[in-house]
Scaffold this motif. Structure first.
Motif, PDB file in Angstrom:
ATOM      1  N   TYR A  23      -1.436   2.398  -5.673  1.00  0.00           N
ATOM      2  CA  TYR A  23      -0.251   2.826  -4.907  1.00  0.00           C
ATOM      3  C   TYR A  23       1.004   2.601  -5.738  1.00  0.00           C
ATOM      4  O   TYR A  23       1.064   1.705  -6.571  1.00  0.00           O
ATOM      5  CB  TYR A  23      -0.118   2.015  -3.619  1.00  0.00           C
ATOM      6  N   CYS A  39       3.334   2.408   1.986  1.00  0.00           N
ATOM      7  CA  CYS A  39       3.580   3.181   3.216  1.00  0.00           C
ATOM      8  C   CYS A  39       5.060   3.499   3.380  1.00  0.00           C
ATOM      9  O   CYS A  39       5.422   4.407   4.116  1.00  0.00           O
ATOM     10  CB  CYS A  39       3.035   2.447   4.438  1.00  0.00           C
ATOM     11  N   CYS A  63       6.510  -4.230   7.844  1.00  0.00           N
ATOM     12  CA  CYS A  63       5.501  -4.164   6.782  1.00  0.00           C
ATOM     13  C   CYS A  63       4.119  -4.510   7.340  1.00  0.00           C
ATOM     14  O   CYS A  63       3.885  -5.633   7.779  1.00  0.00           O
ATOM     15  CB  CYS A  63       5.848  -5.125   5.648  1.00  0.00           C
ATOM     16  N   PRO A  64       3.182  -3.549   7.332  1.00  0.00           N
ATOM     17  CA  PRO A  64       1.861  -3.843   7.887  1.00  0.00           C
ATOM     18  C   PRO A  64       1.085  -4.861   7.053  1.00  0.00           C
ATOM     19  O   PRO A  64       0.178  -5.501   7.565  1.00  0.00           O
ATOM     20  CB  PRO A  64       1.145  -2.483   7.861  1.00  0.00           C
ATOM     21  N   ASP A  65       1.414  -4.988   5.796  1.00  0.00           N
ATOM     22  CA  ASP A  65       0.561  -5.767   4.908  1.00  0.00           C
ATOM     23  C   ASP A  65       1.118  -7.133   4.541  1.00  0.00           C
ATOM     24  O   ASP A  65       0.600  -7.781   3.636  1.00  0.00           O
ATOM     25  CB  ASP A  65       0.232  -4.931   3.676  1.00  0.00           C
ATOM     26  N   LEU A 125       7.365   2.136   5.010  1.00  0.00           N
ATOM     27  CA  LEU A 125       8.054   1.860   6.275  1.00  0.00           C
ATOM     28  C   LEU A 125       9.267   0.969   6.014  1.00  0.00           C
ATOM     29  O   LEU A 125      10.320   1.124   6.633  1.00  0.00           O
ATOM     30  CB  LEU A 125       7.100   1.188   7.269  1.00  0.00           C
ATOM     31  N   HIS A 185      -7.809  -4.486   5.169  1.00  0.00           N
ATOM     32  CA  HIS A 185      -8.479  -3.272   4.677  1.00  0.00           C
ATOM     33  C   HIS A 185      -7.869  -2.018   5.297  1.00  0.00           C
ATOM     34  O   HIS A 185      -8.243  -0.914   4.949  1.00  0.00           O
ATOM     35  CB  HIS A 185      -9.965  -3.324   5.016  1.00  0.00           C
ATOM     36  N   TYR A 186      -6.959  -2.220   6.235  1.00  0.00           N
ATOM     37  CA  TYR A 186      -6.424  -1.079   6.974  1.00  0.00           C
ATOM     38  C   TYR A 186      -5.653  -0.122   6.058  1.00  0.00           C
ATOM     39  O   TYR A 186      -5.119  -0.511   5.022  1.00  0.00           O
ATOM     40  CB  TYR A 186      -5.531  -1.567   8.114  1.00  0.00           C
ATOM     41  N   CYS A 187      -5.595   1.135   6.483  1.00  0.00           N
ATOM     42  CA  CYS A 187      -4.917   2.163   5.676  1.00  0.00           C
ATOM     43  C   CYS A 187      -3.412   1.867   5.599  1.00  0.00           C
ATOM     44  O   CYS A 187      -2.864   1.145   6.442  1.00  0.00           O
ATOM     45  CB  CYS A 187      -5.087   3.534   6.320  1.00  0.00           C
ATOM     46  N   PRO A 188      -2.726   2.463   4.634  1.00  0.00           N
ATOM     47  CA  PRO A 188      -1.274   2.288   4.550  1.00  0.00           C
ATOM     48  C   PRO A 188      -0.595   2.700   5.864  1.00  0.00           C
ATOM     49  O   PRO A 188      -0.902   3.748   6.416  1.00  0.00           O
ATOM     50  CB  PRO A 188      -0.859   3.236   3.421  1.00  0.00           C
ATOM     51  N   GLY A 189       0.275   1.844   6.370  1.00  0.00           N
ATOM     52  CA  GLY A 189       1.042   2.183   7.563  1.00  0.00           C
ATOM     53  C   GLY A 189       0.304   1.994   8.862  1.00  0.00           C
ATOM     54  O   GLY A 189       0.798   2.353   9.928  1.00  0.00           O
ATOM     55  N   CYS A 190      -0.892   1.408   8.808  1.00  0.00           N
ATOM     56  CA  CYS A 190      -1.697   1.239  10.032  1.00  0.00           C
ATOM     57  C   CYS A 190      -1.087   0.176  10.934  1.00  0.00           C
ATOM     58  O   CYS A 190      -0.733  -0.910  10.492  1.00  0.00           O
ATOM     59  CB  CYS A 190      -3.121   0.843   9.662  1.00  0.00           C
ATOM     60  N   LYS A 243       0.830  -1.218   0.000  1.00  0.00           N
ATOM     61  CA  LYS A 243       0.000   0.000   0.000  1.00  0.00           C
ATOM     62  C   LYS A 243       0.858   1.260   0.000  1.00  0.00           C
ATOM     63  O   LYS A 243       0.374   2.362   0.279  1.00  0.00           O
ATOM     64  CB  LYS A 243      -0.914   0.003   1.229  1.00  0.00           C
ATOM     65  N   SER A 278      -2.518  -3.697  11.334  1.00  0.00           N
ATOM     66  CA  SER A 278      -2.083  -4.817  10.500  1.00  0.00           C
ATOM     67  C   SER A 278      -0.888  -5.516  11.133  1.00  0.00           C
ATOM     68  O   SER A 278      -0.807  -6.742  11.139  1.00  0.00           O
ATOM     69  CB  SER A 278      -1.699  -4.306   9.110  1.00  0.00           C
ATOM     70  N   ILE A 279       0.024  -4.715  11.656  1.00  0.00           N
ATOM     71  CA  ILE A 279       1.217  -5.306  12.276  1.00  0.00           C
ATOM     72  C   ILE A 279       0.818  -6.093  13.522  1.00  0.00           C
ATOM     73  O   ILE A 279       1.269  -7.221  13.738  1.00  0.00           O
ATOM     74  CB  ILE A 279       2.240  -4.196  12.644  1.00  0.00           C
ATOM     75  N   PRO A 331       3.079   7.548   7.060  1.00  0.00           N
ATOM     76  CA  PRO A 331       3.334   6.432   7.977  1.00  0.00           C
ATOM     77  C   PRO A 331       4.673   6.563   8.702  1.00  0.00           C
ATOM     78  O   PRO A 331       4.757   6.296   9.910  1.00  0.00           O
ATOM     79  CB  PRO A 331       3.309   5.214   7.063  1.00  0.00           C
ATOM     80  N   ILE A 371       9.383  -7.101   9.031  1.00  0.00           N
ATOM     81  CA  ILE A 371       8.849  -6.911  10.384  1.00  0.00           C
ATOM     82  C   ILE A 371       7.995  -5.648  10.464  1.00  0.00           C
ATOM     83  O   ILE A 371       6.950  -5.645  11.119  1.00  0.00           O
ATOM     84  CB  ILE A 371      10.000  -6.873  11.416  1.00  0.00           C
TER      85      ILE A 371
END
Lengths: 80, 356, 255
Positions: free
Chosen positions: A43, A20, A70-72, A22, C17-22, A18, C25-26, C221, A68
């Motif tokens: 994105y 981000c 990466c939220p996705d 990070l 579905h969470y926003c980028p950098g949320c 997405k 999710s982590i 983020p 680690i």
């Protein structure tokens, strides 16, 4: 964490990304950058530079910091 | 056994296999909570928690119900208002539960006297959203026992919260009661939808959030079809001296007992008056009423409120028959003599004494 | 080469579905990794909140029962009392646990309910669009504190974890964050310990995780994570707030 002598690589799923960035912010070797193309979500996904430009002798050690943060769960990490 | 009403509810619940009770103190139904505390403490599988609030209590019921076990909570009017959030969720998630409301005078804090002001709240869902709950209205100690057993059966059969609507007078009154044999909770049939860990089966979700409007509509229709089925299957009344009646009193709970006394008095004077006492307030026993209205021209609705069940009677009869009303809200208990006078007035005013 | 990092087994193949950098999710991933590592997928029941994480059931391949807003601890109490040998956890946001659900949480903790709470503190109501949360810090701009949170008008941010630590029923409470790789690893350790406290039957465990909501903080983020480290942690310092595990006997050895 990765043993220092070993090599690794990462695979980024551009469609899960997405944008981000990070991962880009934590890579100790600056091996992640941002793609100019858009993925289907709209994105600019992160890209693993060494794979993108076809470098065989990886600097990546597979330390997994990028994965680690990466939220996705868009990054898979491989090590020797 | 000679027991006070609130103890009858509790004993009947334990015998129905209920091992989980959560409650918060409120008069006039503390004896129920106290009985459960005692009864469940003496059972190895019993769990009693005095919850920090009515909200917490009903949500603990949600948790137990998700796990597939029989659970109950109880309260009185203001506390039942607090439970409405949970009752809406139970309805949405199709979870069985039994909730006993010992009604008191209201609105607001009101008083602790017996009243029937929560009829609308109980029979119209009570919380937010398009749903109904089964509402049972016992009129005696024996019915408190029988309908509490029935409440657990209905709750499991239809996966629905069931409300028992009584009042402080019934809860305090002592009457002899015969209880059905106790059910061992382990003997109850397994429920194929419970949450108990996804072992050897796909994981399950119990939820009420349905963001997709089509899916939400379908869920609402699914609930509606279930409610239609319940209406067909369980509506129930008790009749007293209605065979030759020219005037039928419609009353539930404590009001039905008072009406019964009044009818005995006017019968002695030769008035042909009977009683129809709904045992299910939702589903409202419309078809019994319609059938009776073929021969009975006059109905008197008597409630301990300003007229709530009255609306269901009007909706059922759709203007076909004369409907009279007498009610005393605020915790006033009418006497049988008072109701006998009301019956007498209506009877002669409408000329019911003349033979057809 | 061998794969050393991938998706945990007990997460479904669904895209968050969470926003980028949320941070959600982590934290989802960390909870899932812990469930995998403790081999409790078949025994665990999750209770998600109202809020962004209500959709947790789309991601976790475990039994999930939704809770009304704030009532997670009460629903979990019912589940755990009915099924004492299962592992029950709630997953709650700051508004859910520290505003509307304060009573349920404090009393479940005080009873020492043997449940685990994952408390995600991002300092803002996310799903409803960025209103002031009980944990919004002084001066923080939200849609309902346009001039910044004012202590006189809005009260100071509430430290629920410290409050819970005062109750005798709580066994283990730690505050961590998911703003840096190091803190993420620490968070996972804390979550694992919290689950193990429950598995050992010791009582109430809670991990408060400071987590970024870049969308509502109106930061990138990367900036949002920096804000956690530089600003949010001054109000909510990362630390073990309470740990009675040692006094109650060590946790069983893990294979």
């Amino acid at each position: 964490m990765a043993a220092k002598s070993k090599r690794g690589l990462i695979k980024i799923d551009a469609e899960l990304c997405k944008g981000c960035y990070l991962c880009e912010s934590v890579c100790p070797l600056n091996l992640i950058s941002i793609s100019e193309r858009l993925n289907q979500k709209g994105y600019h996904p992160a890209v693993y530079i060494e794979e993108d430009i076809g470098i065989k002798e990886h600097k990546c050690k597979g330390c997994a910091l990028c994965a680690i943060v990466c939220p996705d769960i868009a990054i898979e990490v491989y090590r020797e | 056994m000679l027991l006070r009403g609130s103890h009858v509810y509790a004993e009947a619940a334990v015998r129905a296999g209920c091992r989980f009770y959560f409650g918060y103190p409120i008069t006039p139904q503390n004896e129920l909570t106290e009985y459960m505390a005692n009864a469940l403490a003496s059972l190895p599988d019993g769990v009693f928690i005095q919850a920090e609030s009515e909200l917490a209590a009903i949500n603990m019921v949600i948790g137990v119900s998700m796990a597939g076990k029989r659970a109950m909570t109880s309260s009185s009017s203001p506390g039942i208002s607090l439970k409405q959030e949970g009752i809406s969720f139970l309805s949405a998630m199709e979870l069985p539960a039994v909730i006993i409301n010992t009604m008191r005078g209201g609105p607001g804090l009101g008083n602790i006297a017996a009243s029937q002001g929560d009829y609308f709240q109980a029979t119209r869902g009570g919380g937010h959203g398009d749903y109904r709950t089964i509402v049972l209205a016992p009129g005696s100690g024996q019915e408190m026992a029988d309908l509490t057993r029935a409440a657990f059966e209905y709750a499991d059969r239809y996966r629905i919260p069931v409300i028992i609507l009584g009042d402080g007078m019934m809860s305090q009154m002592m009457e002899p009661v015969e209880f059905p044999d106790p059910i061992d909770p382990k003997s109850l049939p397994p429920k194929p939808w419970v949450l108990d860990g996804a072992k050897d089966r796909p994981s399950r979700i119990i939820k009420s959030l349905i963001l997709d409007t089509s899916a939400m509509e379908e869920h609402n229709w699914k609930l509606f079809r279930k409610y239609e089925m319940i209406e067909k299957e369980i509506s129930q009344v008790e009749l007293f001296l209605t065979d030759d009646a020219r005037l039928v009193v419609i009353a539930y709970g404590t009001a039905s007992r008072i009406a019964r006394g009044a009818i005995k008095r006017v019968r002695e004077m030769g008035l042909k008056v009977g009683l129809m006492s709904p045992k299910t307030l939702w589903p409202f026993p419309k078809r019994y009423l319609l059938e009776m209205s073929r021969v009975v021209t006059d109905f008197l609705v008597f409630e301990m409120s300003t007229g709530q069940m009255l609306e269901d009677v009007k909706l059922s009869l759709e203007g076909r028959r004369r409907i009279h009303f007498y009610g005393r809200p605020g915790g006033i208990i009418s006497t049988p003599d008072e109701i006998a006078k009301v019956i007498n007035n209506i009877y002669f005013k409408e000329g019911l004494e003349t033979e057809v | 080469m061998k794969k050393v990092f991938g998706k945990p087994k007990c997460l479904k193949d669904a895209v968050f579905h969470y926003c980028p950098g949320c941070g959600h999710s982590i934290i989802h991933r960390l909870v899932a990794e812990v469930i995998d590592e403790l081999s409790i997928q078949e025994k665990v029941i999750g209770v998600p909140p109202a809020g962004c994480a209500v959709l947790a059931y789309d991601y976790f391949d475990i039994d999930i029962g939704e809770s009304p807003h704030g009532r997670g601890a009460a629903v979990a109490t019912g589940l755990k009392r009915a099924l004492p040998d299962r592992i029950v956890f709630t997953y709650q946001g700051d508004g859910d646990i520290a505003a509307i659900g304060t009573a349920e949480t404090i009393h479940a903790a005080n009873r020492g309910e043997n449940i685990t709470v994952i408390f995600v503190n991002n300092g803002v109501y996310g799903m409803t669009g960025g209103q002031m949360a009980p944990t919004t810090i002084i001066g923080q701009i939200t849609t309902t504190t346009p001039g910044g949170r004012n202590e006189k008008r809005d009260g100071a941010p509430i430290d629920l974890s410290e409050m819970l630590a005062l109750t005798t029923g709580t066994v283990y409470i730690e505050r961590t964050a998911v703003d840096t790789p190091k803190n993420i690893i620490r968070t996972k350790k804390a979550i694992k310990k919290a689950f193990r406290v429950q598995m050992a039957g010791l009582g109430f465990s809670l991990v408060e995780v400071l987590s970024a909501c870049p969308t509502n903080l109106k930061l990138s983020p990367v900036q949002a994570n920096e804000w956690i480290g530089s600003t949010m942690t001054t109000y909510f310092p990362l630390k073990v707030i309470k740990d009675k595990v040692g006094k109650l006997g060590a946790l069983p050895h893990l294979e």
